[in-house]
Design a protein around this motif. Structure first.
Motif, PDB file in Angstrom:
ATOM      1  N   LYS A   1       0.702  -1.141   0.003  1.00 41.63           N
ATOM      2  CA  LYS A   1       0.093   0.052  -0.210  1.00 41.63           C
ATOM      3  C   LYS A   1       0.682   1.138  -0.060  1.00 41.63           C
ATOM      4  O   LYS A   1       0.666   2.196  -0.830  1.00 41.63           O
ATOM      5  N   GLU A   2       1.887   1.388   0.792  1.00 34.49           N
ATOM      6  CA  GLU A   2       2.902   2.390   0.697  1.00 34.49           C
ATOM      7  C   GLU A   2       3.515   2.673  -0.432  1.00 34.49           C
ATOM      8  O   GLU A   2       3.763   3.662  -1.065  1.00 34.49           O
ATOM      9  N   ILE A   3       3.883   1.644  -1.198  1.00 34.05           N
ATOM     10  CA  ILE A   3       4.351   1.567  -2.518  1.00 34.05           C
ATOM     11  C   ILE A   3       3.605   2.023  -3.556  1.00 34.05           C
ATOM     12  O   ILE A   3       3.711   2.872  -4.744  1.00 34.05           O
ATOM     13  N   SER A   4       2.139   1.782  -3.408  1.00 31.74           N
ATOM     14  CA  SER A   4       1.173   2.216  -4.411  1.00 31.74           C
ATOM     15  C   SER A   4       1.112   3.766  -4.523  1.00 31.74           C
ATOM     16  O   SER A   4       0.726   4.144  -5.625  1.00 31.74           O
ATOM     17  N   ALA A   5       1.548   4.345  -3.554  1.00 30.31           N
ATOM     18  CA  ALA A   5       1.347   5.851  -3.779  1.00 30.31           C
ATOM     19  C   ALA A   5       2.244   6.304  -4.930  1.00 30.31           C
ATOM     20  O   ALA A   5       1.874   7.242  -5.604  1.00 30.31           O
ATOM     21  N   SER A   6       3.532   5.627  -5.272  1.00 26.81           N
ATOM     22  CA  SER A   6       4.236   6.123  -6.215  1.00 26.81           C
ATOM     23  C   SER A   6       4.216   5.149  -7.343  1.00 26.81           C
ATOM     24  O   SER A   6       4.432   5.368  -8.645  1.00 26.81           O
ATOM     25  N   HIS A   7       4.165   3.814  -7.094  1.00 28.84           N
ATOM     26  CA  HIS A   7       4.250   2.842  -8.177  1.00 28.84           C
ATOM     27  C   HIS A   7       3.011   1.735  -7.824  1.00 28.84           C
ATOM     28  O   HIS A   7       2.973   0.960  -7.109  1.00 28.84           O
ATOM     29  N   SER A   8       1.825   2.328  -8.677  1.00 31.18           N
ATOM     30  CA  SER A   8       0.493   1.461  -8.299  1.00 31.18           C
ATOM     31  C   SER A   8       0.545   0.023  -8.629  1.00 31.18           C
ATOM     32  O   SER A   8      -0.053  -0.857  -7.980  1.00 31.18           O
ATOM     33  N   ILE A   9       1.124  -0.227  -9.922  1.00 32.74           N
ATOM     34  CA  ILE A   9       1.104  -1.895 -10.315  1.00 32.74           C
ATOM     35  C   ILE A   9       2.051  -2.503  -9.466  1.00 32.74           C
ATOM     36  O   ILE A   9       1.899  -3.595  -8.821  1.00 32.74           O
ATOM     37  N   ILE A  10       3.290  -1.933  -9.002  1.00 35.46           N
ATOM     38  CA  ILE A  10       4.130  -2.925  -8.115  1.00 35.46           C
ATOM     39  C   ILE A  10       3.563  -2.830  -6.728  1.00 35.46           C
ATOM     40  O   ILE A  10       3.782  -4.130  -6.195  1.00 35.46           O
ATOM     41  N   GLY A  11       2.977  -2.043  -6.384  1.00 28.67           N
ATOM     42  CA  GLY A  11       2.401  -1.713  -4.955  1.00 28.67           C
ATOM     43  C   GLY A  11       1.161  -2.828  -4.793  1.00 28.67           C
ATOM     44  O   GLY A  11       0.928  -3.575  -3.748  1.00 28.67           O
ATOM     45  N   SER A  12       0.370  -3.059  -5.810  1.00 23.98           N
ATOM     46  CA  SER A  12      -0.749  -3.919  -5.897  1.00 23.98           C
ATOM     47  C   SER A  12      -0.290  -5.534  -5.981  1.00 23.98           C
ATOM     48  O   SER A  12      -1.130  -6.308  -5.288  1.00 23.98           O
TER      49      SER A  12
END
Length: 353
Positions: free
Chosen positions: A268-279
């Protein structure tokens, strides 16, 4: 048995492959529940799990140290049997003579007595190695799937013959019948040795001082036999072995409920900048979980395989090879031809039996 080759990672992976597939299935189920069904409430905090993991790690370490101690003690005992057997063979050849005999024996008669004593000793060590290979109720490592596969390729020679068949070439019919009528055949063999030496002493073929020396060797053999039987007949305490196995599985089964939510939060934290990787980041919990679970399980399994050093697994003390080595040494020192002496047991897949 003893594996001479360095245990490679690929061998270790093959040895634990069934459990590894199980770990992959467990973590995949939990990740699927999180990813597709959004069951975010299905989690536990790290603190209690860390306490459980610490406790399991300590007990596994204790188990492995104890198992290694049993293996090392068994190796020292059989090293003592090897040395004492060579000493016995030397003493018999030098101390059975006509120097103090009341009635002189011919050279052939003396050689016959020496051969009888030496052959009976070979029969003793044969009976002992067979006794060490008898299956006990707590020896269950060889029943595991991967170890069953290994046993089909490499197994102790004692599983392929009977103790009577292996002792028959070294005992007269009277001695063989007497020994086979006893439960503890190796003990009966040493009794026969002592009675035989006593008869030779009464005839003067064995000097009284020599008789005491030879009896001392038999006493040492009794001690070594008893030490070997103690390891065989007294298992690693079940309250440590069994409970530790259950504790390890409790930890392994609870671990996904802590590690998957942690990876989900990071995603979820990564999704703020990289949505695909975060998901998709939650799926990285699969290899990390498998590594952690595999390490804990494999360390516990290694401890279990070392608990019984005479069971017949690849990690056992190679008592069959050691016993055959003693047999070869003693018969060569009797002056027998090499073609008449049994060959050493073969090394199969770099493993001594």
């Amino acid at each position: 048995m003893y594996t001479k080759k360095v245990f490679k990672i690929k061998d270790l992976a093959k040895w634990t492959r069934h459990e590894t597939f199980l770990f992959i299935a467990i973590i995949t189920v939990v990740v699927v529940l999180y990813f597709f069904l959004e069951l975010e409430w299905l989690k536990i905090p790290w603190t209690p799990l860390a306490l459980i993991g610490t406790a399991v790690a300590f007990v596994i370490g204790f188990q492995n140290n104890s198992a290694y101690g049993r293996i090392w003690e068994a190796r020292k005992i059989w090293g003592g049997i090897t040395n004492t057997s060579r000493t016995f063979g030397m003493f018999v050849q030098d101390m059975v003579n006509n120097e103090y005999a009341t009635e002189s024996f011919s050279k052939e008669e003396l050689q016959k007595e020496i051969k009888t004593l030496t052959y009976r000793h070979i029969a003793w060590i044969t009976a002992l190695r067979h006794a060490m290979r008898v299956s006990k109720p707590w020896e269950t490592v060889v029943l595991e799937k991967t170890n069953k596969e290994w046993s089909k390729m490499v197994s102790p020679p004692e599983w392929k013959s009977t103790v009577e068949e292996d002792m028959k070439p070294y005992l007269c019919k009277e001695d063989l019948d007497y020994v086979m009528s006893k439960n503890n055949k190796q003990t009966a063999m040493l009794y026969l040795q002592s009675h035989h030496l006593k008869n030779l002493k009464e005839k003067g073929v064995v000097w009284e001082f020599s008789f005491l020396e030879l009896e001392g060797i038999l006493q040492e053999l009794f001690t070594l036999q008893g030490q070997s039987e103690r390891i065989k007949n007294f298992p690693y305490p079940r309250q440590f072995a069994t409970l530790n196995h259950y504790f390890m599985w409790i930890f392994v089964l609870l671990l996904p409920l802590a590690i998957v939510p942690q990876f989900a939060e990071i995603g979820k934290e990564i999704s703020a900048s990289h949505s695909i990787i975060g998901s998709l980041f939650i799926w990285l919990s699969i290899p990390f979980y498998v590594i952690v679970a595999w390490i804990f399980h494999t360390m516990e399994k290694i401890g279990r395989t070392g608990e019984n050093p005479f069971e017949g697994s690849a990690n056992d003390v190679p008592i069959s090879t050691m016993a055959r080595g003693i047999e070869i040494d003693l018969r060569q020192n009797l002056g027998e031809a090499l073609e008449d002496i049994p060959k050493q047991f073969p090394v199969i897949y770099d493993t001594q039996m």
